[in-house]
Design a protein around this motif. Structure first.
Motif, short mmCIF file in Angstrom:
data_model
loop_
_atom_site.label_atom_id
_atom_site.label_comp_id
_atom_site.label_asym_id
_atom_site.label_seq_id
_atom_site.Cartn_x
_atom_site.Cartn_y
_atom_site.Cartn_z
N ALA A 15 4.95 2.32 8.41
CA ALA A 15 5.19 2.21 9.85
C ALA A 15 4.52 3.35 10.63
CB ALA A 15 6.69 2.20 10.13
N GLN A 16 4.23 4.46 9.98
CA GLN A 16 3.62 5.59 10.68
C GLN A 16 2.09 5.55 10.65
OE1 GLN A 16 5.04 9.52 10.04
NE2 GLN A 16 7.16 8.95 10.28
N LEU A 17 1.53 4.62 9.91
CA LEU A 17 0.07 4.52 9.82
C LEU A 17 -0.49 3.77 11.02
CD1 LEU A 17 -0.17 3.50 6.05
CD2 LEU A 17 -0.61 5.77 7.02
N PRO A 18 -1.72 4.10 11.43
CA PRO A 18 -2.35 3.30 12.49
C PRO A 18 -2.42 1.84 12.04
CG PRO A 18 -3.63 5.28 12.04
CD PRO A 18 -2.58 5.19 10.97
N MET A 19 -2.35 0.92 12.99
CA MET A 19 -2.26 -0.50 12.69
C MET A 19 -3.34 -0.98 11.71
SD MET A 19 -2.14 -3.78 15.31
CE MET A 19 -3.47 -3.15 16.29
N LEU A 20 -4.57 -0.58 11.88
CA LEU A 20 -5.65 -1.03 11.01
C LEU A 20 -5.47 -0.48 9.60
CD1 LEU A 20 -8.19 -2.75 11.14
CD2 LEU A 20 -9.47 -0.70 11.72
N ILE A 21 -5.13 0.79 9.49
CA ILE A 21 -4.90 1.41 8.18
C ILE A 21 -3.65 0.80 7.54
CG2 ILE A 21 -4.36 3.59 7.00
CD1 ILE A 21 -6.25 4.96 9.06
N ARG A 22 -2.65 0.53 8.35
CA ARG A 22 -1.43 -0.11 7.85
C ARG A 22 -1.76 -1.47 7.22
NH1 ARG A 22 1.92 -1.32 12.53
NH2 ARG A 22 1.58 0.89 12.86
N GLY A 23 -2.71 -2.17 7.79
CA GLY A 23 -3.11 -3.47 7.25
C GLY A 23 -3.66 -3.36 5.84
N PHE A 24 -4.55 -2.41 5.60
CA PHE A 24 -5.07 -2.30 4.23
C PHE A 24 -4.10 -1.57 3.31
CE2 PHE A 24 -7.86 1.14 6.11
CZ PHE A 24 -7.46 2.21 5.33
N TYR A 25 -3.16 -0.83 3.86
CA TYR A 25 -2.09 -0.22 3.05
C TYR A 25 -1.24 -1.33 2.43
CZ TYR A 25 2.46 2.18 2.35
OH TYR A 25 3.64 2.66 1.85
N TYR A 26 -0.90 -2.34 3.20
CA TYR A 26 -0.06 -3.43 2.72
C TYR A 26 -0.83 -4.50 1.95
CZ TYR A 26 4.00 -1.76 5.32
OH TYR A 26 5.05 -1.02 5.78
N ASP A 27 -2.13 -4.53 2.07
CA ASP A 27 -2.95 -5.55 1.43
C ASP A 27 -2.69 -5.58 -0.08
OD1 ASP A 27 -4.96 -7.58 1.31
OD2 ASP A 27 -6.37 -6.07 0.58
N GLY A 28 -2.29 -6.74 -0.57
CA GLY A 28 -2.07 -6.92 -2.00
C GLY A 28 -0.75 -6.38 -2.53
N TRP A 29 0.13 -5.97 -1.65
CA TRP A 29 1.40 -5.36 -2.08
C TRP A 29 2.36 -6.43 -2.56
CZ3 TRP A 29 5.87 -3.48 1.42
CH2 TRP A 29 6.76 -2.67 0.70
N HIS A 30 2.96 -6.17 -3.69
CA HIS A 30 4.03 -7.01 -4.23
C HIS A 30 5.29 -6.17 -4.19
CE1 HIS A 30 1.10 -9.96 -5.38
NE2 HIS A 30 0.41 -9.02 -5.98
N MET A 31 6.09 -6.38 -3.17
CA MET A 31 7.25 -5.54 -2.92
C MET A 31 8.21 -5.55 -4.11
SD MET A 31 9.95 -5.47 0.28
CE MET A 31 9.67 -7.14 0.61
N THR A 32 8.57 -4.34 -4.53
CA THR A 32 9.54 -4.17 -5.60
C THR A 32 10.20 -2.81 -5.42
OG1 THR A 32 9.87 -4.06 -7.99
CG2 THR A 32 7.77 -3.26 -7.18
N ASP A 33 11.40 -2.68 -5.89
CA ASP A 33 12.06 -1.38 -5.83
C ASP A 33 12.01 -0.66 -7.16
OD1 ASP A 33 12.82 -0.49 -3.35
OD2 ASP A 33 14.62 -1.70 -3.28
N ARG A 34 11.21 -1.19 -8.07
CA ARG A 34 11.04 -0.52 -9.36
C ARG A 34 9.75 0.27 -9.34
NH1 ARG A 34 11.72 -5.89 -12.37
NH2 ARG A 34 9.54 -5.73 -11.92
N ALA A 35 9.84 1.51 -9.77
CA ALA A 35 8.65 2.34 -9.89
C ALA A 35 7.85 1.85 -11.09
CB ALA A 35 9.04 3.80 -10.07
N PRO A 36 6.53 2.05 -11.08
CA PRO A 36 5.75 1.65 -12.25
C PRO A 36 6.21 2.43 -13.49
CG PRO A 36 4.39 2.84 -10.66
CD PRO A 36 5.74 2.67 -10.06
N ALA A 37 6.07 1.81 -14.64
CA ALA A 37 6.49 2.47 -15.87
C ALA A 37 5.71 3.76 -16.09
CB ALA A 37 6.29 1.52 -17.05
N GLU A 38 4.46 3.75 -15.74
CA GLU A 38 3.59 4.92 -15.91
C GLU A 38 3.57 5.71 -14.61
OE1 GLU A 38 1.63 7.60 -17.71
OE2 GLU A 38 1.85 5.77 -18.87
#
Length: 145
Positions: free
Chosen positions: A54-77
């Protein structure tokens, strides 16, 4: 904010990063920022990732979220090498000499551009060996990171 304003602000971020890493290629700086943001996003809870985004500029926010698969689990590694490996993967055809130094510059940019409270929240969600990539805040000791 208008689209033109977010393009201008996003360009300011990229120009600042290009200056910090001594690159003249804006697309290369974009890949560095995007890969680092994705590596960071994927190590946060869904709630914290959304607050950060939410704090990122709109355009940067767009590529920040690109391809995100929301989960509350941290990666194993959750090691520093895995974090850096995620960023290095964006440069397979264009290897970098020092990915760790480049990630540190992205984190400096984020520290400069985002609220101190948000940066503190994000840093505390990361494992200690990834957290040390962030610049120290005033009054913070290296051992406290």
């Amino acid at each position: 904010m208008t689209f033109d304003e977010t393009v201008q602000l996003s360009n300011q971020w990229l120009n600042e990063l290009m200056l910090a890493v001594d690159w003249e290629d804006k697309h290369r700086a974009y890949r560095l920022l995007r890969a680092t943001l994705h590596a960071l996003r994927d190590r946060l809870t869904a709630h914290e990732a959304a607050q950060f985004g939410a704090q990122l500029p709109m355009l940067i926010r767009g590529f920040y979220y690109d391809g995100w698969h929301m989960t509350d689990r941290a990666p194993a590694e959750r090691t520093k090498s895995a974090f850096l490996g995620h960023v290095e993967a964006a440069f397979k055809q264009d290897p970098n000499a020092d990915t760790e130094a480049l990630v540190r510059e992205v984190f400096k940019l984020l520290t400069h551009r985002l609220s101190a409270g948000q940066i503190t929240d994000v840093k505390h969600m990361l494992p200690p060996e990834v957290r040390v990539l962030w610049p120290l805040e005033s009054g913070e000791e290296a051992s406290a990171v």
